[in-house]
Enzyme design. Structure first.
Site, PDB file in Angstrom:
ATOM      1  N   TYR B 116      -7.270  -8.909   8.685  1.00 41.58           N
ATOM      2  CA  TYR B 116      -7.566  -7.579   9.220  1.00 41.58           C
ATOM      3  C   TYR B 116      -8.990  -7.547   9.774  1.00 41.58           C
ATOM      4  CZ  TYR B 116      -3.455  -5.696   6.826  1.00 41.58           C
ATOM      5  OH  TYR B 116      -2.180  -5.438   6.409  1.00 41.58           O
ATOM      6  N   TYR B 155      -0.518 -13.213   4.507  1.00 43.70           N
ATOM      7  CA  TYR B 155      -1.837 -13.482   3.924  1.00 43.70           C
ATOM      8  C   TYR B 155      -1.758 -13.441   2.407  1.00 43.70           C
ATOM      9  CZ  TYR B 155      -2.189  -8.342   3.820  1.00 43.70           C
ATOM     10  OH  TYR B 155      -1.976  -7.003   3.609  1.00 43.70           O
ATOM     11  N   ARG B 165       1.464 -11.747   0.853  1.00 43.34           N
ATOM     12  CA  ARG B 165       2.168 -10.654   1.518  1.00 43.34           C
ATOM     13  C   ARG B 165       3.034 -11.224   2.634  1.00 43.34           C
ATOM     14  NH1 ARG B 165       1.141  -5.431   1.714  1.00 43.34           N
ATOM     15  NH2 ARG B 165       3.394  -5.502   1.997  1.00 43.34           N
ATOM     16  N   HIS B 168       3.751  -7.782   7.830  1.00 44.40           N
ATOM     17  CA  HIS B 168       4.134  -6.370   7.813  1.00 44.40           C
ATOM     18  C   HIS B 168       3.230  -5.565   8.730  1.00 44.40           C
ATOM     19  CE1 HIS B 168       0.969  -6.805   4.764  1.00 44.40           C
ATOM     20  NE2 HIS B 168       0.615  -5.585   5.112  1.00 44.40           N
ATOM     21  N   HIS B 170       1.658  -1.588   9.039  1.00 46.24           N
ATOM     22  CA  HIS B 170       1.463  -0.313   8.354  1.00 46.24           C
ATOM     23  C   HIS B 170       1.762   0.819   9.328  1.00 46.24           C
ATOM     24  CE1 HIS B 170      -0.698  -1.881   4.745  1.00 46.24           C
ATOM     25  NE2 HIS B 170      -1.012  -2.867   5.582  1.00 46.24           N
TER      26      HIS B 170
END
Lengths: 179, 247
Positions: B116, B155, B165, B168, B170
């Site tokens: 991110y 990640y 994870r 995905h 959000h």
């Protein structure tokens, strides 16, 4: 027959590049003489500040209107949109500048934070209206968690803290439609 | 302000970067100490609803809020981001299948390497100078939304058990009532990490979990350029059941 809803998932820690926006907490038009400050802390079950919370407020305008207006994300300094979004700071503190709602004297509040599978709904009452069905249904100590306090010695300032868990836990509201 | 120039978020400046073990502790603390212990209180609202119940209405958004390119996460910088280009689109409805019109949809995600663009993310994967990973759009009259982006990478969560994870996106959504608010995550079909994704598995019912997984839809992609994934979203909340027909 109702469609099954899409499940909620946690907001996580990385929403900061997407959701907060400049002026998110400045719901009151710039320089408005009736603007009030609503502020407080968000704390966890050990009383520690929640530094990565996101609070969203929705409320009636001073005339009691609940129609809202577009433009919250790029505020023009003039329009009251009825909606605000405020992140908490390092100390778990938030500040909203707004106008008091006409009609029922509360702001609807939605609290987001990592660690929660789903956001939490509550209400911030800026006055205690007679005959309010929700407040009447709560015992006094629970009711108190929904009441903002006027701050002594400050004009037009209200304080409302959110306790997510434990002693003094804020009353949160269930609005699900059921099955 | 354009999404390509996000304002510094207070969390970015004020939360000290931590090593991965510290990040894991922070996450565990949040899970343990933030969920209320008492059940949520059902609001005594009758049908037809009490006039002035703010939660049965909600904020409205428009072209003042969302720019024409805000839905395209591949065009927010001078260059194109690295990764597999995708289109993600679908319909937003209430539980009666009625379209949610003109409402705000927000999206955020990791880059193709699973990182991110956020100071809290300490995963030692490269940042992409051409990818912020945030977008927004409005639903159309038929409830449809559409984003152009890149497929995010998986990640690690940073704990001692090396949990990862699944890829995905959000999502943040608004309905016509404040109570229809939804924040959730979308997954990709066939991802081998899906069965072990701790966040997705926080949803108890397997059928509900499956509703978080999109479907490859070749009609949604741009031929020769991107694959399309379809993900329809159903908002809960009293507006699903308290309708004009009930009043």
């Amino acid at each position: 027959m109702l469609l099954p809803p899409t499940p909620s998932q946690t907001i996580g820690p990385y929403y900061g590049t997407a959701l907060p926006f400049p002026g998110g907490g400045d719901a009151a038009p710039a320089g408005h003489p009736a603007a009030v400050t609503l502020h407080g802390h968000v704390r966890d079950g050990e009383g520690a500040p929640v530094p990565d919370g996101l609070l969203e407020f929705w409320q009636a305008g001073p005339d009691g209107s609940l129609t809202g207006a577009p433009g919250s994300l790029r505020r023009d300094g003039e329009t009251f949109t009825g909606w605000a979004r405020v992140p908490t700071d390092r100390d778990g503190h938030y500040v909203l500048r707004t106008l008091l709602p006409g009609g029922a004297p509360y702001l609807a509040l939605c609290v987001h934070a990592r660690g929660l599978d789903r956001h939490l709904f509550t209400r911030v009452y800026v006055a205690e209206p007679p005959g309010d069905a929700l407040l009447a249904a709560l015992p006094a100590d629970r009711r108190a968690t929904l009441l903002a306090r006027r701050e002594a010695g400050r004009r037009n300032a209200y304080r409302f803290d959110v306790t997510l868990q434990g002693d003094g836990e804020t009353v949160f509201l269930d609005w699900s439609a059921g099955d | 302000m354009a999404l390509s120039e996000p304002a510094p978020h207070p969390a970015q400046e004020q939360i000290r970067p931590t090593d991965s073990a510290g990040a894991s502790d922070t996450a565990a603390r949040a899970v343990a100490l933030r969920a209320p212990l008492r059940p949520a209180v059902r609001v005594p609202v009758s049908v037809p609803a009490a006039p002035g119940t703010a939660e049965l209405t909600g904020p409205v958004f428009g072209t003042a809020d969302v720019g024409p390119l805000d839905h395209d996460l591949t065009r927010q910088h001078r260059g194109e981001p690295v990764g597999e280009r995708i289109v993600v689109a679908g319909r937003v409805t209430d539980r009666r299948g009625r379209p949610v019109r003109g409402q705000l949809v927000e999206l955020w995600q990791a880059n193709a390497a699973g990182r991110y663009a956020h100071p809290l993310d300490r995963h030692p994967a490269p940042l992409d100078p051409h990818f912020t990973g945030a977008g927004r759009c409005l639903t159309g009259d038929d409830g449809r939304y559409r984003f152009v982006t890149i497929r995010p990478g998986a990640y690690p969560l940073g704990g001692s058990n090396d949990a990862w994870r699944a890829a995905h996106l959000h999502f943040s959504l608004f309905g016509t009532a404040f109570t229809q608010r939804l924040v959730t995550q979308m997954y990709f079909p066939g991802d081998p990490l899906l069965p072990d994704d701790l966040i997705r598995n926080a949803v108890g019912a397997p059928a509900a979990r499956d509703r978080l997984v999109s479907a490859l839809d070749r009609t949604l992609g741009e031929p020769g350029r991107s694959l399309g994934y379809r993900w329809d979203i159903v908002l809960d909340g009293p507006a699903a059941t308290w309708t004009e027909g009930d009043r």
